[in-house]
Motif scaffolding. Structure first.
Motif, mmCIF file in Angstrom:
data_model
loop_
_atom_site.group_PDB
_atom_site.id
_atom_site.type_symbol
_atom_site.label_atom_id
_atom_site.label_comp_id
_atom_site.label_asym_id
_atom_site.label_seq_id
_atom_site.Cartn_x
_atom_site.Cartn_y
_atom_site.Cartn_z
ATOM 1 N N THR A 119 0.867 -1.178 0.000
ATOM 2 C CA THR A 119 0.000 0.000 0.000
ATOM 3 C C THR A 119 0.902 1.226 0.000
ATOM 4 O OG1 THR A 119 -1.653 -1.210 1.302
ATOM 5 C CG2 THR A 119 -1.851 1.195 1.206
ATOM 6 N N SER A 120 0.898 1.983 -1.092
ATOM 7 C CA SER A 120 1.759 3.155 -1.208
ATOM 8 C C SER A 120 0.922 4.421 -1.313
ATOM 9 C CB SER A 120 2.689 3.032 -2.421
ATOM 10 O OG SER A 120 1.938 2.974 -3.618
ATOM 11 N N PHE A 121 1.531 5.555 -0.992
ATOM 12 C CA PHE A 121 0.799 6.829 -1.017
ATOM 13 C C PHE A 121 1.773 7.978 -1.239
ATOM 14 C CE2 PHE A 121 2.319 6.333 3.266
ATOM 15 C CZ PHE A 121 2.778 7.599 3.593
ATOM 16 N N ALA A 122 1.233 9.087 -1.700
ATOM 17 C CA ALA A 122 1.962 10.359 -1.751
ATOM 18 C C ALA A 122 0.989 11.466 -1.404
ATOM 19 C CB ALA A 122 2.565 10.591 -3.130
ATOM 20 N N LEU A 123 1.475 12.460 -0.676
ATOM 21 C CA LEU A 123 0.647 13.551 -0.155
ATOM 22 C C LEU A 123 1.296 14.866 -0.540
ATOM 23 C CD1 LEU A 123 -1.826 13.933 1.885
ATOM 24 C CD2 LEU A 123 -0.066 14.277 3.628
ATOM 25 N N LEU A 124 0.562 15.698 -1.279
ATOM 26 C CA LEU A 124 1.111 16.979 -1.701
ATOM 27 C C LEU A 124 1.237 17.947 -0.516
ATOM 28 C CD1 LEU A 124 -0.754 17.346 -5.094
ATOM 29 C CD2 LEU A 124 1.715 17.132 -4.774
ATOM 30 N N MET A 298 -9.076 6.962 4.818
ATOM 31 C CA MET A 298 -8.380 7.518 5.985
ATOM 32 C C MET A 298 -7.721 8.849 5.639
ATOM 33 S SD MET A 298 -6.755 4.294 8.086
ATOM 34 C CE MET A 298 -5.861 3.571 6.696
ATOM 35 N N LEU A 299 -7.112 8.950 4.464
ATOM 36 C CA LEU A 299 -6.480 10.204 4.069
ATOM 37 C C LEU A 299 -7.516 11.292 3.836
ATOM 38 C CD1 LEU A 299 -3.679 8.879 1.685
ATOM 39 C CD2 LEU A 299 -3.316 10.304 3.711
ATOM 40 N N ALA A 300 -8.622 10.939 3.190
ATOM 41 C CA ALA A 300 -9.679 11.930 2.939
ATOM 42 C C ALA A 300 -10.272 12.426 4.243
ATOM 43 C CB ALA A 300 -10.757 11.315 2.049
ATOM 44 N N ALA A 302 -8.832 12.478 7.222
ATOM 45 C CA ALA A 302 -7.853 13.321 7.919
ATOM 46 C C ALA A 302 -7.766 14.687 7.267
ATOM 47 C CB ALA A 302 -6.490 12.632 7.913
ATOM 48 N N ALA A 303 -7.858 14.736 5.948
ATOM 49 C CA ALA A 303 -7.745 16.013 5.243
ATOM 50 C C ALA A 303 -8.929 16.929 5.542
ATOM 51 C CB ALA A 303 -7.633 15.758 3.744
ATOM 52 N N THR A 304 -10.131 16.347 5.725
ATOM 53 C CA THR A 304 -11.302 17.178 6.026
ATOM 54 C C THR A 304 -11.207 17.806 7.416
ATOM 55 O OG1 THR A 304 -12.565 15.305 6.895
ATOM 56 C CG2 THR A 304 -12.783 15.796 4.535
ATOM 57 N N LYS A 305 -10.409 17.188 8.297
ATOM 58 C CA LYS A 305 -10.264 17.698 9.662
ATOM 59 C C LYS A 305 -9.109 18.671 9.795
ATOM 60 C CE LYS A 305 -12.146 13.408 11.575
ATOM 61 N NZ LYS A 305 -11.855 12.182 12.361
ATOM 62 N N GLY A 306 -8.345 18.841 8.725
ATOM 63 C CA GLY A 306 -7.183 19.715 8.772
ATOM 64 C C GLY A 306 -6.061 19.113 7.959
ATOM 65 N N THR A 307 -4.848 19.444 8.296
ATOM 66 C CA THR A 307 -3.705 18.902 7.578
ATOM 67 C C THR A 307 -3.289 17.562 8.186
ATOM 68 O OG1 THR A 307 -2.261 20.230 9.000
ATOM 69 C CG2 THR A 307 -2.846 21.149 6.834
ATOM 70 N N ASP A 312 0.071 10.942 11.822
ATOM 71 C CA ASP A 312 -1.192 10.491 11.230
ATOM 72 C C ASP A 312 -0.937 9.386 10.210
ATOM 73 O OD1 ASP A 312 -2.833 12.455 12.579
ATOM 74 O OD2 ASP A 312 -2.072 13.941 11.158
ATOM 75 N N LEU A 313 0.084 9.575 9.389
ATOM 76 C CA LEU A 313 0.408 8.589 8.360
ATOM 77 C C LEU A 313 0.864 7.271 8.987
ATOM 78 C CD1 LEU A 313 2.215 10.954 5.840
ATOM 79 C CD2 LEU A 313 -0.072 9.963 5.604
ATOM 80 N N LYS A 314 1.634 7.349 10.036
ATOM 81 C CA LYS A 314 2.055 6.127 10.733
ATOM 82 C C LYS A 314 0.840 5.391 11.292
ATOM 83 C CE LYS A 314 6.492 8.118 12.168
ATOM 84 N NZ LYS A 314 7.280 8.601 13.332
ATOM 85 N N ARG A 315 -0.093 6.153 11.852
ATOM 86 C CA ARG A 315 -1.302 5.533 12.393
ATOM 87 C C ARG A 315 -2.080 4.824 11.291
ATOM 88 N NH1 ARG A 315 -6.028 7.519 11.979
ATOM 89 N NH2 ARG A 315 -5.271 9.652 11.643
ATOM 90 N N MET A 316 -2.160 5.436 10.123
ATOM 91 C CA MET A 316 -2.869 4.805 9.005
ATOM 92 C C MET A 316 -2.172 3.524 8.559
ATOM 93 S SD MET A 316 -3.720 8.179 6.727
ATOM 94 C CE MET A 316 -4.290 9.690 7.529
#
Length: 379
Positions: A119-124, A298-300, A302-307, A312-316
């Motif tokens: 499971t990979s991700f990138a966050l701008l 999970m990313l969406a 978290a993003a709605t609640k702020g940055t 957060d990423l470790k928790r995910m």
């Protein structure tokens, strides 16, 4: 709990890198050679003479495609005391094993079709709490694989920090001081075959992590046809931070970019028909689709609640929804022992800070360790 990953410093030319790698990780290289030779002969049922024949064939391909990579493999073999053919076989284990995944999947739903998942991700930066470009992944693979962290410097001064398996010259998760980062996912398609004898997966990873620009990294993973499918998530930090995902089938590629500030990828093609392939993911379908949807959700959220911050990423990445086939993946006892995969390493990278947090093993139990590109900074 998994052991702490060794951190090996590599400097000089490609053969120097190989010698340093082989000498510093002699025991780990020997272990991986034994583990993969057993996998090839017992799990994939490839006779030892055939394993060696394939290794010799790929050695020629690598020498022509990337002589530096070939010299590094030679150094690893000499430094570790292993036979060069065995080291080459480990370096092309992606092609050897993913061909078998494809063959099994093509035989129908009754054949074991599980494969390693990631499971990979990138966050701008706009969504990141520190305003940096963040990326990473859980790398899910065979539990017995032993890894290394490599901190490298090329002869022309480019520094890098990455994870690899002991004995494999090409690291698959990492970053460099040009701000380029790489994460990967295994893919399986009906067109995969080791016998195509094309520039291998790990050579492409080596080249991407030596790139100084995103277009250069893109060319490294996308140009030329492939023996087996793979997914490459690449990014570059800087004034114009960018993220691109490349789903690569043997004959064609598909490029994806973030549309909501982040991008997630797991182990299936987004549009296999557009690439002219069928993906025989079989019993892994539930896992790859679930992990993709779960990480995106999970990313969406978290993003709605702020940055979103590094914690957060470790928790995910520790998430167990859908266990055992969760983001933090655990062995699925519904499969035979050699078809069980789990999270072997978990990584969160900050491309602007040039550092990574690394957990060796399932992140739900392993402690993240902060490692910086600069040799003076790590914990």
């Amino acid at each position: 709990m998994a052991r702490r990953l060794p951190l090996v410093e590599l400097d000089g030319g490609p053969r120097d890198w190989g010698l340093q790698h082989g000498r510093a990780a002699k025991r780990e290289v020997e272990h991986n050679v034994r583990a993969y030779l057993r996998r090839f002969t017992e799990w994939a049922r490839i006779p030892p003479d055939e394993v060696r024949r394939r290794a010799y064939a790929y050695r020629t391909v690598i020498e022509e495609a990337n002589p530096d990579y070939a010299r590094c493999m030679e150094g690893i073999a000499e430094g570790s005391g292993q036979d060069l053919a065995d080291v080459v076989a480990v370096n092309v284990r992606y092609e050897m094993m993913y061909s078998e995944f494809a063959d099994r999947g093509m035989k129908g739903p009754m054949a074991p079709a599980a494969s390693g998942g990631c499971t990979s991700f990138a966050l701008l930066p706009a969504l990141a709490a520190n305003g940096h470009l963040l990326m990473g992944q859980n790398w899910d693979w065979i539990p017995e694989s032993q890894g290394l962290l490599l901190r490298t410097r090329t002869e022309d001064g480019l520094r890098g920090l990455a994870f690899t398996e002991a004995g494999i010259a090409g690291a698959k998760i990492g970053l460099n001081d040009a701000g380029v980062g790489l994460a990967v996912n295994g893919l399986v398609s009906s067109a995969d075959s080791w016998a195509n004898l094309r520039r291998p997966f790990h050579v492409r990873c080596w080249e991407a992590l030596r790139a100084r620009t995103l277009p250069e990294a893109e060319r490294a993973v996308a140009d030329g046809k492939r023996a087996c499918s793979a997914n490459f998530l690449i990014a570059q930090a800087g004034r114009d931070p960018r993220v691109m995902d490349i789903e690569a089938a043997p004959e064609a590629v598909c490029r994806l970019v973030p549309t909501v500030g982040f991008l997630v990828h797991t182990n299936h093609f987004s549009d296999p028909e557009a690439l002219g392939v069928w993906q025989p993911i079989g019993d892994d379908r539930k896992s790859t689709l679930h992990r993709l949807a779960r990480m995106q959700a999970m990313l969406a959220d978290a993003a709605t609640k702020g940055t979103v911050g590094g914690e957060d990423l470790k928790r995910m990445l520790k998430d167990h929804d859908g266990r055992p086939n969760s983001v933090c993946r655990h062995p699925d006892e519904a499969f035979p022992p050699d078809d069980r995969y789990q999270t072997v390493v978990s990584v969160v990278m900050d491309l602007d800070a040039r550092e990574m947090a690394v957990a060796s093993g399932n992140p739900c139990v392993a402690r993240y360790r902060r490692v910086r590109l600069s040799p003076t900074g790590q914990s």
